[in-house]
Design an enzyme around this catalytic site. Structure first.
Site, PDB file in Angstrom:
ATOM      1  CG  ASP A   1      -4.399  -0.843  -6.398  1.00  0.00           C
ATOM      2  OD1 ASP A   1      -3.195  -1.075  -6.196  1.00  0.00           O
ATOM      3  OD2 ASP A   1      -5.290  -1.633  -6.061  1.00  0.00           O
ATOM      4  CB  SER A   2      -2.302  -3.531  -9.478  1.00  0.00           C
ATOM      5  OG  SER A   2      -2.708  -3.970  -8.190  1.00  0.00           O
ATOM      6  CE1 TYR A  61       0.547  -3.351 -12.238  1.00  0.00           C
ATOM      7  CE2 TYR A  61       0.916  -1.653 -10.589  1.00  0.00           C
ATOM      8  CZ  TYR A  61       0.559  -2.013 -11.877  1.00  0.00           C
ATOM      9  OH  TYR A  61       0.227  -1.040 -12.785  1.00  0.00           O
ATOM     10  N   GLY A  62       2.195  -7.948  -7.587  1.00  0.00           N
ATOM     11  CA  GLY A  62       3.075  -8.554  -6.583  1.00  0.00           C
ATOM     12  C   GLY A  62       4.159  -9.461  -7.134  1.00  0.00           C
ATOM     13  CB  CYS A 116      -0.555   0.454  -5.728  1.00  0.00           C
ATOM     14  SG  CYS A 116       0.148  -1.155  -6.115  1.00  0.00           S
ATOM     15  CG  ASN A 117       1.594  -0.529   0.279  1.00  0.00           C
ATOM     16  OD1 ASN A 117       2.123   0.049   1.221  1.00  0.00           O
ATOM     17  ND2 ASN A 117       0.282  -0.702   0.216  1.00  0.00           N
ATOM     18  CB  THR A 118       3.023  -3.691  -5.323  1.00  0.00           C
ATOM     19  OG1 THR A 118       2.308  -4.341  -4.281  1.00  0.00           O
ATOM     20  CG2 THR A 118       3.944  -4.683  -5.992  1.00  0.00           C
ATOM     21  CB  CYS A 125      -1.307  -5.209  -0.005  1.00  0.00           C
ATOM     22  SG  CYS A 125      -2.296  -5.498  -1.501  1.00  0.00           S
ATOM     23  CB  THR A 126      -4.345  -0.387  -1.203  1.00  0.00           C
ATOM     24  OG1 THR A 126      -3.999  -0.858  -2.523  1.00  0.00           O
ATOM     25  CG2 THR A 126      -3.385   0.703  -0.772  1.00  0.00           C
ATOM     26  CG  HIS A 127      -6.015  -5.574  -3.400  1.00  0.00           C
ATOM     27  ND1 HIS A 127      -5.159  -4.724  -4.032  1.00  0.00           N
ATOM     28  CD2 HIS A 127      -6.820  -6.089  -4.365  1.00  0.00           C
ATOM     29  CE1 HIS A 127      -5.417  -4.724  -5.328  1.00  0.00           C
ATOM     30  NE2 HIS A 127      -6.425  -5.543  -5.564  1.00  0.00           N
TER      31      HIS A 127
HETATM   32  N1  DGL Z   1      -2.896  -3.085  -4.004  1.00  0.00           N
HETATM   33  C1  DGL Z   1      -1.513  -3.337  -4.264  1.00  0.00           C
HETATM   34  C2  DGL Z   1      -0.629  -2.866  -3.115  1.00  0.00           C
HETATM   35  O1  DGL Z   1      -0.987  -2.006  -2.335  1.00  0.00           O
HETATM   36  C3  DGL Z   1      -1.038  -4.659  -4.773  1.00  0.00           C
HETATM   37  C4  DGL Z   1      -1.880  -5.735  -5.335  1.00  0.00           C
HETATM   38  C5  DGL Z   1      -1.172  -6.511  -6.463  1.00  0.00           C
HETATM   39  O2  DGL Z   1      -1.298  -6.065  -7.596  1.00  0.00           O
HETATM   40  O3  DGL Z   1      -0.472  -7.508  -6.191  1.00  0.00           O
HETATM   41  O4  DGL Z   1       0.466  -3.320  -2.955  1.00  0.00           O
END
Ligand code: DGL
Length: 276
Positions: free
Chosen positions: A20-21, A52-53, A84-86, A199-201
């Site tokens: 992940d980021s 990453y967004g 990480c979706n992004t 977003c996994t966060h």
């Molecule tokens: N956790 C990441 C996701 O699932 C993104 C967080 C980020 O880096 O902006 O998209």
């Protein structure tokens, strides 16, 4: 799934790499460990590139591909979970094309299950600005949710806020509410009934979301489904035990702070001294 029996003379099983980021991928790691207890885990946080967004797409794609060339070479995992979706909605296809011998399990907005479950037909997708603007996300809506009204909500700040929150820093209710409010729609007597946590966060903050939400909704967290998909791809080896004290985390900055190191310990991860 067919199980094979471990021959004691065989090499130790190859580990599972979770990427992940930042620390959001830990929401997936904790599910994956439950389902794959015999495997060692390596958690990679590209904190030097976080968040990453807001990245420009070509630059982020290039960064992720270059990073994986190093990671695969260094750690030789059996499988990579892109938690990480992004990252995955942007570079998933490129990763598979560039590293055809590696299995990548991805994370994409859970639009299909949301469309299957919604009763009101009003679904919101809460994600980073990057995930919201991806062609991948639009395609998911077109393929699986054309009968629904899907609102895409790109949040500038929630990933950072989740990082702060999980490290024990205070965050204000008003600030969180401002980010999640656009998810809630009322239209002709119907209301949004599902919000996809894309977003996994965000699952780290779901209890705050529940408390602040203007009405109750189903907050869809795909972590368990991702872990199940990974389990299907990783052979179950009868008799194999988790390698003692193996699991570790690597931060690309090489400089995670004290609270981050403590957090990793809490998740059972040792800190690797060096950047990849
Ligand atoms: N956790 C990441 C996701 O699932 C993104 C967080 C980020 O880096 O902006 O998209």
């Amino acid at each position: 799934m067919t199980a094979i029996t471990l021959n004691p003379t065989q090499q130790t099983l190859r580990p599972v790499l979770v990427f992940d980021s930042g620390i959001g991928g830990l929401t997936v790691l904790r599910e994956a460990r439950v389902l794959m207890p015999e495997r060692g885990f390596i958690y990679i946080a590209d904190d030097a590139g976080f968040p990453y967004g807001g990245w420009e797409e070509d630059a982020l794609r290039a960064r992720i591909l270059a990073l994986f060339a190093q990671l695969l070479d260094t750690y030789q995992p059996e499988i990579c979970i892109i938690a990480c979706n992004t990252a995955f909605t942007l570079a998933g296809a490129d990763l598979r094309a560039k590293f055809p011998d590696m299995t990548f399990v991805g994370t994409v907005p859970a639009i299909k299950p949301a469309a299957e479950r919604t009763r009101s037909g009003l679904v919101s997708v809460l994600a980073t600005p990057g995930t919201v603007k991806r062609a991948y996300t639009r395609d998911l809506i077109q393929s699986f949710a054309s009968q629904c009204h899907v609102r895409l909500v790109g949040s500038e700040n929630l990933a950072r806020m989740a990082e702060a929150w999980i490290r024990g820093e205070p965050i204000s209710d008003d600030a969180v509410l401002a980010e999640i409010s656009p998810c809630f729609i009322e239209d002709q007597g119907k209301r949004t009934d599902i919000v996809v946590l894309a977003c996994t966060h965000y699952p780290f903050m779901v209890n705050i979301f529940r408390r602040l939400a203007p009405w109750p909704v189903d907050w869809l967290d795909p972590a368990e489904a991702i872990a199940r998909q990974a389990r299907r791809k990783v052979e179950l080896v009868q008799g194999a035990e988790h390698p003692d004290g193996f699991d570790f985390a690597v931060f690309t900055s090489g400089q995670p702070n004290f609270t981050t190191r403590r957090l990793m310990q809490g998740f059972g991860l040792k800190m690797s001294a060096s950047a990849p």
